[in-house]
Structures are given as structure tokens and as C-alpha cells.
Write an enzyme that holds these catalytic residues in place. Structure first.
Site, PDB file in Angstrom:
ATOM      1  N   ARG A  47      41.233  33.718  33.108  1.00 47.71           N
ATOM      2  CA  ARG A  47      40.888  34.959  33.818  1.00 47.71           C
ATOM      3  C   ARG A  47      42.099  35.856  34.096  1.00 47.71           C
ATOM      4  O   ARG A  47      42.088  36.649  35.027  1.00 47.71           O
ATOM      5  CB  ARG A  47      40.179  34.596  35.128  1.00 47.71           C
ATOM      6  CG  ARG A  47      38.842  33.964  34.841  1.00 47.71           C
ATOM      7  CD  ARG A  47      37.854  33.990  35.945  1.00 47.71           C
ATOM      8  NE  ARG A  47      38.172  34.790  37.087  1.00 47.71           N
ATOM      9  CZ  ARG A  47      37.840  36.080  37.215  1.00 47.71           C
ATOM     10  NH1 ARG A  47      37.193  36.693  36.266  1.00 47.71           N
ATOM     11  NH2 ARG A  47      38.163  36.716  38.318  1.00 47.71           N
ATOM     12  N   ASP A  74      32.754  31.874  42.616  1.00 47.94           N
ATOM     13  CA  ASP A  74      34.207  31.851  42.842  1.00 47.94           C
ATOM     14  C   ASP A  74      34.500  31.056  44.122  1.00 47.94           C
ATOM     15  O   ASP A  74      34.115  31.478  45.215  1.00 47.94           O
ATOM     16  CB  ASP A  74      34.708  33.293  42.981  1.00 47.94           C
ATOM     17  CG  ASP A  74      36.228  33.400  43.021  1.00 47.94           C
ATOM     18  OD1 ASP A  74      36.899  32.348  43.076  1.00 47.94           O
ATOM     19  OD2 ASP A  74      36.737  34.541  42.996  1.00 47.94           O
ATOM     20  N   GLU A 113      43.332  34.448  37.656  1.00 49.78           N
ATOM     21  CA  GLU A 113      43.515  35.836  38.103  1.00 49.78           C
ATOM     22  C   GLU A 113      44.880  36.079  38.757  1.00 49.78           C
ATOM     23  O   GLU A 113      45.331  37.216  38.812  1.00 49.78           O
ATOM     24  CB  GLU A 113      42.384  36.264  39.043  1.00 49.78           C
ATOM     25  CG  GLU A 113      42.373  35.537  40.366  1.00 49.78           C
ATOM     26  CD  GLU A 113      41.199  35.927  41.251  1.00 49.78           C
ATOM     27  OE1 GLU A 113      40.090  36.108  40.746  1.00 49.78           O
ATOM     28  OE2 GLU A 113      41.409  36.052  42.466  1.00 49.78           O
ATOM     29  N   GLU A 152      34.546  40.550  34.277  1.00 47.46           N
ATOM     30  CA  GLU A 152      34.111  40.786  35.665  1.00 47.46           C
ATOM     31  C   GLU A 152      34.006  42.294  35.894  1.00 47.46           C
ATOM     32  O   GLU A 152      34.862  43.068  35.461  1.00 47.46           O
ATOM     33  CB  GLU A 152      35.130  40.184  36.636  1.00 47.46           C
ATOM     34  CG  GLU A 152      34.720  40.294  38.092  1.00 47.46           C
ATOM     35  CD  GLU A 152      35.757  39.696  39.050  1.00 47.46           C
ATOM     36  OE1 GLU A 152      36.929  39.555  38.666  1.00 47.46           O
ATOM     37  OE2 GLU A 152      35.374  39.374  40.189  1.00 47.46           O
ATOM     38  N   ARG A 176      27.631  36.880  39.675  1.00 48.18           N
ATOM     39  CA  ARG A 176      28.401  35.956  40.506  1.00 48.18           C
ATOM     40  C   ARG A 176      27.765  35.917  41.882  1.00 48.18           C
ATOM     41  O   ARG A 176      27.574  36.949  42.516  1.00 48.18           O
ATOM     42  CB  ARG A 176      29.845  36.460  40.606  1.00 48.18           C
ATOM     43  CG  ARG A 176      30.781  35.518  41.305  1.00 48.18           C
ATOM     44  CD  ARG A 176      32.135  36.160  41.565  1.00 48.18           C
ATOM     45  NE  ARG A 176      32.148  36.864  42.831  1.00 48.18           N
ATOM     46  CZ  ARG A 176      33.265  37.205  43.498  1.00 48.18           C
ATOM     47  NH1 ARG A 176      34.446  36.900  43.008  1.00 48.18           N
ATOM     48  NH2 ARG A 176      33.207  37.835  44.641  1.00 48.18           N
ATOM     49  N   HIS A 222      28.545  41.329  40.790  1.00 50.95           N
ATOM     50  CA  HIS A 222      28.662  40.520  42.011  1.00 50.95           C
ATOM     51  C   HIS A 222      27.398  40.631  42.861  1.00 50.95           C
ATOM     52  O   HIS A 222      26.823  41.710  42.970  1.00 50.95           O
ATOM     53  CB  HIS A 222      29.811  41.027  42.880  1.00 50.95           C
ATOM     54  CG  HIS A 222      31.168  40.682  42.361  1.00 50.95           C
ATOM     55  ND1 HIS A 222      32.301  40.822  43.114  1.00 50.95           N
ATOM     56  CD2 HIS A 222      31.579  40.173  41.162  1.00 50.95           C
ATOM     57  CE1 HIS A 222      33.358  40.436  42.412  1.00 50.95           C
ATOM     58  NE2 HIS A 222      32.950  40.045  41.224  1.00 50.95           N
ATOM     59  N   TYR A 229      34.746  34.605  51.981  1.00 51.15           N
ATOM     60  CA  TYR A 229      35.217  35.365  50.821  1.00 51.15           C
ATOM     61  C   TYR A 229      34.015  35.858  49.992  1.00 51.15           C
ATOM     62  O   TYR A 229      33.069  35.113  49.764  1.00 51.15           O
ATOM     63  CB  TYR A 229      36.123  34.494  49.924  1.00 51.15           C
ATOM     64  CG  TYR A 229      36.293  35.150  48.595  1.00 51.15           C
ATOM     65  CD1 TYR A 229      37.134  36.242  48.466  1.00 51.15           C
ATOM     66  CD2 TYR A 229      35.519  34.766  47.495  1.00 51.15           C
ATOM     67  CE1 TYR A 229      37.239  36.923  47.271  1.00 51.15           C
ATOM     68  CE2 TYR A 229      35.609  35.433  46.291  1.00 51.15           C
ATOM     69  CZ  TYR A 229      36.472  36.518  46.189  1.00 51.15           C
ATOM     70  OH  TYR A 229      36.548  37.203  45.012  1.00 51.15           O
ATOM     71  N   HIS A 261      37.493  30.501  45.123  1.00 48.71           N
ATOM     72  CA  HIS A 261      38.724  31.128  45.611  1.00 48.71           C
ATOM     73  C   HIS A 261      39.744  30.086  46.103  1.00 48.71           C
ATOM     74  O   HIS A 261      40.358  30.238  47.171  1.00 48.71           O
ATOM     75  CB  HIS A 261      38.408  32.167  46.696  1.00 48.71           C
ATOM     76  CG  HIS A 261      39.190  33.439  46.535  1.00 48.71           C
ATOM     77  ND1 HIS A 261      40.411  33.612  47.117  1.00 48.71           N
ATOM     78  CD2 HIS A 261      38.936  34.573  45.842  1.00 48.71           C
ATOM     79  CE1 HIS A 261      40.868  34.827  46.794  1.00 48.71           C
ATOM     80  NE2 HIS A 261      39.994  35.422  46.016  1.00 48.71           N
ATOM     81  N   HIS A 264      40.021  39.270  34.917  1.00 46.69           N
ATOM     82  CA  HIS A 264      39.793  39.608  36.325  1.00 46.69           C
ATOM     83  C   HIS A 264      39.384  41.075  36.434  1.00 46.69           C
ATOM     84  O   HIS A 264      39.991  41.932  35.788  1.00 46.69           O
ATOM     85  CB  HIS A 264      41.124  39.371  37.059  1.00 46.69           C
ATOM     86  CG  HIS A 264      41.049  39.449  38.539  1.00 46.69           C
ATOM     87  ND1 HIS A 264      42.153  39.719  39.313  1.00 46.69           N
ATOM     88  CD2 HIS A 264      40.017  39.285  39.394  1.00 46.69           C
ATOM     89  CE1 HIS A 264      41.800  39.705  40.587  1.00 46.69           C
ATOM     90  NE2 HIS A 264      40.513  39.442  40.666  1.00 46.69           N
ATOM     91  N   TRP A 293      43.743  31.098  50.886  1.00 38.84           N
ATOM     92  CA  TRP A 293      42.725  32.135  51.017  1.00 38.84           C
ATOM     93  C   TRP A 293      42.054  32.342  49.688  1.00 38.84           C
ATOM     94  O   TRP A 293      42.670  32.289  48.654  1.00 38.84           O
ATOM     95  CB  TRP A 293      43.309  33.461  51.511  1.00 38.84           C
ATOM     96  CG  TRP A 293      42.187  34.455  51.681  1.00 38.84           C
ATOM     97  CD1 TRP A 293      41.241  34.476  52.670  1.00 38.84           C
ATOM     98  CD2 TRP A 293      41.845  35.525  50.777  1.00 38.84           C
ATOM     99  NE1 TRP A 293      40.348  35.485  52.452  1.00 38.84           N
ATOM    100  CE2 TRP A 293      40.681  36.139  51.300  1.00 38.84           C
ATOM    101  CE3 TRP A 293      42.401  36.000  49.590  1.00 38.84           C
ATOM    102  CZ2 TRP A 293      40.058  37.206  50.683  1.00 38.84           C
ATOM    103  CZ3 TRP A 293      41.801  37.066  48.967  1.00 38.84           C
ATOM    104  CH2 TRP A 293      40.647  37.677  49.510  1.00 38.84           C
ATOM    105  N   ASP A 326      40.826  45.782  43.261  1.00 43.07           N
ATOM    106  CA  ASP A 326      42.243  46.114  43.479  1.00 43.07           C
ATOM    107  C   ASP A 326      43.014  46.277  42.158  1.00 43.07           C
ATOM    108  O   ASP A 326      44.230  46.475  42.183  1.00 43.07           O
ATOM    109  CB  ASP A 326      42.917  45.088  44.401  1.00 43.07           C
ATOM    110  CG  ASP A 326      42.628  43.652  44.009  1.00 43.07           C
ATOM    111  OD1 ASP A 326      41.612  43.112  44.474  1.00 43.07           O
ATOM    112  OD2 ASP A 326      43.410  43.082  43.236  1.00 43.07           O
ATOM    113  N   GLU A 352      34.696  29.324  39.226  1.00 37.82           N
ATOM    114  CA  GLU A 352      36.022  29.950  39.192  1.00 37.82           C
ATOM    115  C   GLU A 352      36.922  29.425  40.303  1.00 37.82           C
ATOM    116  O   GLU A 352      36.466  29.247  41.445  1.00 37.82           O
ATOM    117  CB  GLU A 352      35.825  31.471  39.335  1.00 37.82           C
ATOM    118  CG  GLU A 352      37.131  32.217  39.376  1.00 37.82           C
ATOM    119  CD  GLU A 352      36.945  33.678  39.781  1.00 37.82           C
ATOM    120  OE1 GLU A 352      35.824  34.206  39.706  1.00 37.82           O
ATOM    121  OE2 GLU A 352      37.944  34.278  40.200  1.00 37.82           O
ATOM    122  N   ASN A 377      47.968  43.743  44.965  1.00 37.13           N
ATOM    123  CA  ASN A 377      47.263  43.937  46.232  1.00 37.13           C
ATOM    124  C   ASN A 377      48.059  43.382  47.419  1.00 37.13           C
ATOM    125  O   ASN A 377      48.376  42.189  47.468  1.00 37.13           O
ATOM    126  CB  ASN A 377      45.910  43.207  46.129  1.00 37.13           C
ATOM    127  CG  ASN A 377      44.928  43.645  47.189  1.00 37.13           C
ATOM    128  OD1 ASN A 377      45.194  44.561  47.962  1.00 37.13           O
ATOM    129  ND2 ASN A 377      43.775  42.979  47.219  1.00 37.13           N
TER     130      ASN A 377
END
Ligand code: KDG
Ligand code: MG
Length: 405
Positions: free
Chosen positions: A285, A212, A264, A341, A147, A122, A159, A214, A314, A405, A318, A238, A37
């Protein structure tokens, strides 16, 4: 049998996907996903210039030798671009082997360990109420794991929360450059405790809840969050912290019994070796596309099994439907599979370009029994959706410091 041609096709039926098509002199072809991605064209260049010329004329049945040739033979090991390129080829070779044998890939791996693959969906909302109402919708569809992500009050974007944005480009503000987002740990921690307090109150105790982070927290902040969330009994937390330094997870683990998941962005078994062998995580993951394909995922799963670590591949949008198909085969086989997921089988355009043979019902997926991966790619239809440059956002603290991020 020989590899006659390898085609690399980039299309954007809503997201950019890099698809590898390995064509043999026997008329059989295999498909692989090599999407990274925001860095798609780097993988295309790596494949076209450095990989494809070396593989023409080789026997596609020697999957292991080709994997080792591309990994050890390049001298420059690992990294997302190299490993996505290897993954794209590797998946296509497993697809070919299945087609030659007349068997689905899960049979080549060792057969079924379960009848179906458990999925988590999600739910991401602009408020806690919005998130929980989306979660109820997901549970009504039969999912047993969800999630939860919710917007952080006081921050412009969060996010995992798309809001009213329709597609990925709208989410990015249709800009040709990376959008920037803000982060405040203090504001986030207040939101997240309330989210899970309300979630257990409204959704009950029978549903598996996940979250998550992130990678936004430091290890000690993660430890604090894990401890704070213990009463809400998460299936896993996560990416609570980055683990470039895998010892970071020792700090978290010392303080909390909340199960931890990561992986991931991992490109090889080496990125998670210490985390797994020191039992610092509960779920790995890694994704077939980013960790070096089915050959590498099989090795990671077997290694993780020795240390009671389960797999939770994961499944973000994407990753292309080819990667998803590869995951469902791995999930069906792996004795230590945990959960997959799942964000849906894609929009109409994606489904017109990729012909998938996975049945999803009541929160579980059923693997395809077609030979190989059981997914097809329509190159002609893909031409209608050309590549569009796209970036992931960049995160900054409120004082302007660049953050994870
Ligand atoms: O490309 C980045 C996404 O795949 C990632 O942000 C999604 O964290 C993610 C997840 O858990 O699905
Ligand atoms: Mg994630």
C-alpha cells in the site's frame, strides 16, 4: 532544458498540502505532492534549505539521476521527510517529461494494462448498523469494494469513524496539540467479528470487503483476527500489526489465509523487501508521496510483481490530488495492480485549488489523457487557505500506556 525555479507552496483548503512546483527555462512546469500529515513544515524546510539550491540549473529530464542524487547524494537515506521531499520533486519531473513528450505519464511508464482503475470506498459508522447503511449507500453509487470501520463500544473515539464531525479540525477538537485516543484490543475484537458477520449477512457475497486495523494489534492478535475473519472472505486486512520488524508477518501468515496489506507509512522498497520476497503480504500500500515518488513506486511494483504481490496505493485525504493523479497513472500501468483506495476528489475548496482531470464513475476511475500528470494547481486561489498547524492523534491503552495510533 534547465530548472529555473522551484516553488514550495503550503495551503490548507480543509487539509494541509505541501505542493512542489518545478519551473523550467522552457516555460514548462511540473507539480508534485510532498505532504507528510502533521509534519508538513519539516518537509518544506528540507526542500527549501537542502534540495532546491542543488537543483537549480540541472536538466529536469534526467529524472533518475536527480532521484539518485537526492537519495544517495545526501548520505542520510530514507525516512518520511527525506522521501516526501524526493517524491515531490520526482512527481514534478515526471509531469514535466510528460508535457515535453506530449504524453500522459501512464504512457511513459509503458501504457495501459487496463481500461479503468478499480476503487474501494470507505464506510465508517458509530454503530454496526450505521456502518452498513453507509456501505449500502456506497454500493448504490456503483462501488464494488468497501472498507468497513465501526466505532468500538466503550471507547470514546475509533479510527476511521468521523461521526457527525464536519472537518478534520473539528475531529481533532480544534486543539493546537495532538488529541489523545484510547485503545482496547478486547473491546475491538468483539466489535469487529460482529461487524463482518452482519456485513456478509446484509451486503451479500458479491461485494469486496476490506478493513484497516491501523496497526493496533500484536502479531499473534492479528493472526487470531485473520483466522476469525476467514469465513467473511475479506479482500484484505490492512495494517493488522506494525512491521518495523518484518518477521512479525511470518507469525500472522502461519495462522491465517486472510489476505494481508501493509505499506502506507513506508518510505522505500527496503521497508517492504522482506515482506514481499517472503510472500508475507498480498498487497503493498505504498504511496507515491511517502515512498519516493513515481520512480520509486515503479520499482516497488515491479519487485512485488515477481512475488505475486499486488499494489493497492494509499488514498487517504491527507495525500493531495497530485499524488492521487500519480497513483491513477501507476494503477493504469502496473500489471500487478490490485485496487486503489478512494475517499472522493475532495471538498469544494480542494477542487477549486487543484484542477483534476480524473473521471470517477461506478466505482472505477479513468486516467487523464492530458500530457504529464493531468492535474493543475492554482497558486492564487491557494493563498486564500493558509497553513494551519495540525496533528494526528496519539493512542493510549486504557491504563495510560502509549500505543500505536
Ligand atoms: O495520515 C494518516 C492517514 O493517512 C491514515 O490514517 C489513513 O490509514 C489510513 C488509510 O488507510 O487511509
Ligand atoms: Mg490505513
Amino acid at each position: 532544458m534547465k530548472i529555473k525555479e522551484i516553488r514550495i507552496v503550503v495551503c490548507n483548503p480543509g487539509r494541509n498540502f505541501v505542493t512542489v512546483k518545478v519551473i523550467t527555462d522552457a516555460g514548462i512546469y511540473g507539480l508534485g505532492d510532498a505532504t507528510v500529515n502533521g509534519r508538513e513544515m519539516a518537509v518544506v524546510a528540507y526542500l527549501e534549505e537542502h534540495v532546491v539550491p542543488c537543483l537549480i540549473g540541472r536538466d529536469p529530464q534526467n529524472i533518475e539521476d536527480i532521484w539518485q542524487y537526492l537519495y544517495k547524494g545526501a548520505y542520510w537515506r530514507r525516512g518520511p521527510i527525506t522521501m516526501a521531499a524526493i517524491a515531490g520533486i520526482d512527481m514534478a519531473l515526471w509531469d514535466i517529461k510528460g508535457k515535453i513528450a506530449g504524453l500522459p505519464v501512464y504512457q511513459l511508464l509503458g501504457g495501459k494494462s487496463r481500461k479503468s482503475v478499480g476503487l474501494y470506498a470507505h464506510a465508517g459508522g458509530l454503530t454496526i448498523e450505521d456502518t452498513l447503511s453507509k456501505a449500502k449507500g456506497v454500493l448504490d453509487q456503483g462501488f464494488k469494494a468497501v472498507r468497513l470501520q465501526s466505532a468500538v463500544p466503550g471507547l470514546e473515539t475509533t479510527y476511521g469513524v468521523v461521526g457527525d464531525k464536519k472537518d478534520y479540525y473539528e475531529l481533532q477538537g480544534n486543539r493546537p496539540l495532538p488529541p489523545e485516543e484510547q485503545w482496547s484490543t478486547q473491546k475491538y475484537l468483539q466489535m469487529v467479528e460482529e461487524l463482518f458477520f452482519e456485513a456478509r449477512k446484509q451486503l451479500g457475497t458479491n461485494v469486496s470487503l476490506l478493513h484497516d486495523v491501523h496497526s493496533r494489534l500484536t502479531p499473534i492478535e492479528s493472526a487470531k483476527l485473520g483466522k476469525m475473519l476467514e469465513p467473511y472472505n475479506l479482500m484484505f486486512l490492512e495494517d493488522s500489526s506494525i512491521a518495523e520488524n518484518q518477521q512479525n508477518y511470518q507469525v500472522i501468515r502461519q495462522h491465517t489465509t486472510t489476505p494481508l496489506a501493509i505499506g502506507e507509512t513506508y518510505n522505500s522498497i527496503w521497508d517492504c523487501k522482506e515482506l514481499i520476497q517472503n510472500q508475507l503480504i498480498d498487497y503493498i500500500r505504498a504511496a507515491a508521496t511517502h515512498a519516493g515518488g513515481i520512480t520509486a513506486m515503479r520499482r516497488i511494483a515491479d519487485f512485488a510483481a515477481i512475488y505475486n504481490v499486488r499494489t493497492a496505493p494509499h488514498g487517504a485525504p491527507d495525500l493531495s490530488p497530485i499524488c492521487f493523479a500519480a497513483h491513477i497513472h501507476l494503477d493504469t500501468w502496473a500489471p500487478n495492480f490490485g485496487i486503489q483506495e478512494f475517499v472522493g476528489l475532495g471538498n469544494e475548496q480542494i477542487q477549486s485549488v487543484f484542477d483534476q482531470d480524473i473521471k470517477v464513475t461506478n466505482g472505477v476511475a479513468f486516467v487523464s489523457d492530458k500530457p504529464g500528470l493531468g492535474v493543475d494547481f492554482d497558486e492564487e486561489k491557494a493563498k486564500a487557505y493558509p497553513y494551519k498547524r495540525s496533528y494526528l492523534p496519539v493512542s493510549r491503552l486504557e491504563d495510560g500506556t502509549v500505543w500505536n495510533w
